[in-house]
Design a protein around this motif. Structure first.
Motif, PDB file in Angstrom:
ATOM      1  N   GLN A 185      13.912   0.467  -0.170  1.00 49.34           N
ATOM      2  CA  GLN A 185      14.879   1.268  -0.928  1.00 49.34           C
ATOM      3  C   GLN A 185      14.757   1.040  -2.434  1.00 49.34           C
ATOM      4  N   PHE A 186      14.411  -0.184  -2.814  1.00 50.85           N
ATOM      5  CA  PHE A 186      14.223  -0.456  -4.244  1.00 50.85           C
ATOM      6  C   PHE A 186      13.000   0.299  -4.771  1.00 50.85           C
ATOM      7  N   ALA A 187      11.929   0.322  -3.984  1.00 48.00           N
ATOM      8  CA  ALA A 187      10.723   1.049  -4.411  1.00 48.00           C
ATOM      9  C   ALA A 187      11.035   2.535  -4.522  1.00 48.00           C
ATOM     10  N   LYS A 188      11.756   3.040  -3.536  1.00 51.17           N
ATOM     11  CA  LYS A 188      12.100   4.470  -3.519  1.00 51.17           C
ATOM     12  C   LYS A 188      13.026   4.836  -4.689  1.00 51.17           C
ATOM     13  N   GLY A 189      13.941   3.937  -4.996  1.00 56.25           N
ATOM     14  CA  GLY A 189      14.903   4.199  -6.064  1.00 56.25           C
ATOM     15  C   GLY A 189      14.349   3.947  -7.460  1.00 56.25           C
ATOM     16  N   ASN A 219       7.382   6.694  -8.917  1.00 52.29           N
ATOM     17  CA  ASN A 219       7.985   5.533  -9.581  1.00 52.29           C
ATOM     18  C   ASN A 219       6.927   4.552 -10.055  1.00 52.29           C
ATOM     19  N   TRP A 220       5.865   4.426  -9.265  1.00 55.35           N
ATOM     20  CA  TRP A 220       4.788   3.529  -9.671  1.00 55.35           C
ATOM     21  C   TRP A 220       4.188   4.002 -10.997  1.00 55.35           C
ATOM     22  N   LYS A 221       3.941   5.294 -11.090  1.00 53.31           N
ATOM     23  CA  LYS A 221       3.367   5.840 -12.339  1.00 53.31           C
ATOM     24  C   LYS A 221       4.316   5.611 -13.515  1.00 53.31           C
ATOM     25  N   LYS A 222       5.606   5.790 -13.234  1.00 54.07           N
ATOM     26  CA  LYS A 222       6.604   5.671 -14.296  1.00 54.07           C
ATOM     27  C   LYS A 222       6.757   4.212 -14.755  1.00 54.07           C
ATOM     28  N   ASN A 223       6.699   3.277 -13.800  1.00 53.13           N
ATOM     29  CA  ASN A 223       7.035   1.875 -14.113  1.00 53.13           C
ATOM     30  C   ASN A 223       5.837   0.996 -14.425  1.00 53.13           C
ATOM     31  N   ASP A 229       9.004  12.325   1.629  1.00 52.92           N
ATOM     32  CA  ASP A 229       9.790  12.256   0.401  1.00 52.92           C
ATOM     33  C   ASP A 229       9.817  10.820  -0.156  1.00 52.92           C
ATOM     34  N   THR A 230       9.977   9.842   0.750  1.00 54.43           N
ATOM     35  CA  THR A 230       9.995   8.435   0.328  1.00 54.43           C
ATOM     36  C   THR A 230       8.681   8.072  -0.349  1.00 54.43           C
ATOM     37  N   ILE A 231       7.588   8.407   0.294  1.00 52.88           N
ATOM     38  CA  ILE A 231       6.275   8.031  -0.234  1.00 52.88           C
ATOM     39  C   ILE A 231       6.005   8.739  -1.568  1.00 52.88           C
ATOM     40  N   ARG A 232       6.375  10.003  -1.652  1.00 57.75           N
ATOM     41  CA  ARG A 232       6.176  10.731  -2.914  1.00 57.75           C
ATOM     42  C   ARG A 232       6.980  10.063  -4.042  1.00 57.75           C
ATOM     43  N   PHE A 248       0.834  -1.206   0.000  1.00 59.04           N
ATOM     44  CA  PHE A 248       0.000   0.000   0.000  1.00 59.04           C
ATOM     45  C   PHE A 248       0.873   1.263   0.000  1.00 59.04           C
ATOM     46  N   PHE A 249       1.792   1.347   0.930  1.00 60.60           N
ATOM     47  CA  PHE A 249       2.559   2.592   1.080  1.00 60.60           C
ATOM     48  C   PHE A 249       3.690   2.736   0.065  1.00 60.60           C
TER      49      PHE A 249
END
Ligand code: GTP
Ligand code: MG
Length: 238
Positions: A177-181, A231-235, A223-226, A137-138
């Motif tokens: 960290q992978f999700a954030k990156g 990244n979700w939108k991009k990937n 910042d992490t959540i944003r 979710f997050f």
């Protein structure tokens, strides 16, 4: 090349089957690195006797620390992490690597959630479900088994993320960290077996708290959540 990194702490009854299966079945060029926490049951001696295994001693306690040490010494462009306790079906490394290459993703996790044998204990299953639901979710992901310790990872990607968790929270911190990156992750189904020898090193309550606090610390950082949402939108159509 694939570097298989295996943390062990008193796994004398399990390690030989795990490493010999990997040695015989993994069809890619490989190195097998066992990171032992100074076991007292003969694990080190078994590994030392195998010409196809590299033994590294990591005297500091912690599952995460052992993996970090192993990865620092790995030469492959893909790193596979897996337990040395015989619970994961190590033959499935081939299908993980194939998927990783075919789909061009940064990590493939072996998920135990579709295991027909339902070998995971009920408490581990429930804890895993709660952590995974929060994580998905997050951090805007669609994983089913965030606690899987069986993963194929791009060496370059793991070198680019900062990991600090020294024990069982390491696996979750890696996913955060992978999700954030913006690194991409997929799962392949695997089967699971219950332990035949030795005791679990996982202290369920302590590890559960550690994993949860690590995850909540990330969630509280706007910042992490944003970044994860972006990244979700991009990937998502990749
Ligand atoms: N080197 C090292 N290895 C460790 C340490 N703690 C755990 N391990 C190894 O890390 C792997 C995962 O630990 P397990 O005890 O299997 O944890 P688990 O998978 O949650 O527990 P089970 O359900 O019993 O399999 C195993 O191969 C352990 O031997 C440690 O402090 N140092
Ligand atoms: Mg295990």
């Amino acid at each position: 090349m694939v570097s298989v990194v295996i943390p062990t702490l008193n796994e004398a009854g399990n390690i030989l089957e795990a490493v010999s299966t990997i040695h015989n079945d993994l069809s890619y060029p490989k190195e097998i690195i066992v990171v032992d926490g100074n076991s007292t049951d003969g694990t080190k001696e078994i590994v030392q006797g195998l010409p196809y295994c590299r033994l590294i001693i990591e005297p500091r306690r912690g599952y995460g620390l052992a993996l970090m040490t192993g990865m620092k010494n790995a030469k492959g462009n893909i790193i596979v992490m897996v337990d040395g306790d015989g619970t994961y079906e190590v033959r499935h490394i081939n299908r993980m690597i194939t998927k990783m290459v075919e789909k061009d993703v940064d990590m493939v996790l072996a998920t135990r959630m579709y295991d027909p044998n339902k070998a995971m204990g009920i408490m581990n299953f429930l804890g895993n479900k709660v952590i995974t639901t929060f994580y998905d979710f997050f951090y805007a992901q669609f994983l089913s088994d965030t606690q899987s310790g069986f993963r194929a990872i791009s060496h370059e990607a793991i070198d680019n993320v900062e990991l600090k968790a020294s024990d069982m929270a390491y696996a979750t911190e890696m996913l955060m960290q992978f999700a954030k990156g913006g690194y991409t992750m997929l799962e392949v189904p695997t089967t699971y077996k219950s332990r035949k020898y030795g005791r679990p090193k996982l202290r369920r309550f302590k590890s559960g708290i550690e994993i949860f606090t690590t995850m909540v610390r990330g969630i509280l950082d706007a910042d992490t959540i944003r970044k994860c949402q972006e990244n979700w939108k991009k990937n998502r159509f990749k």
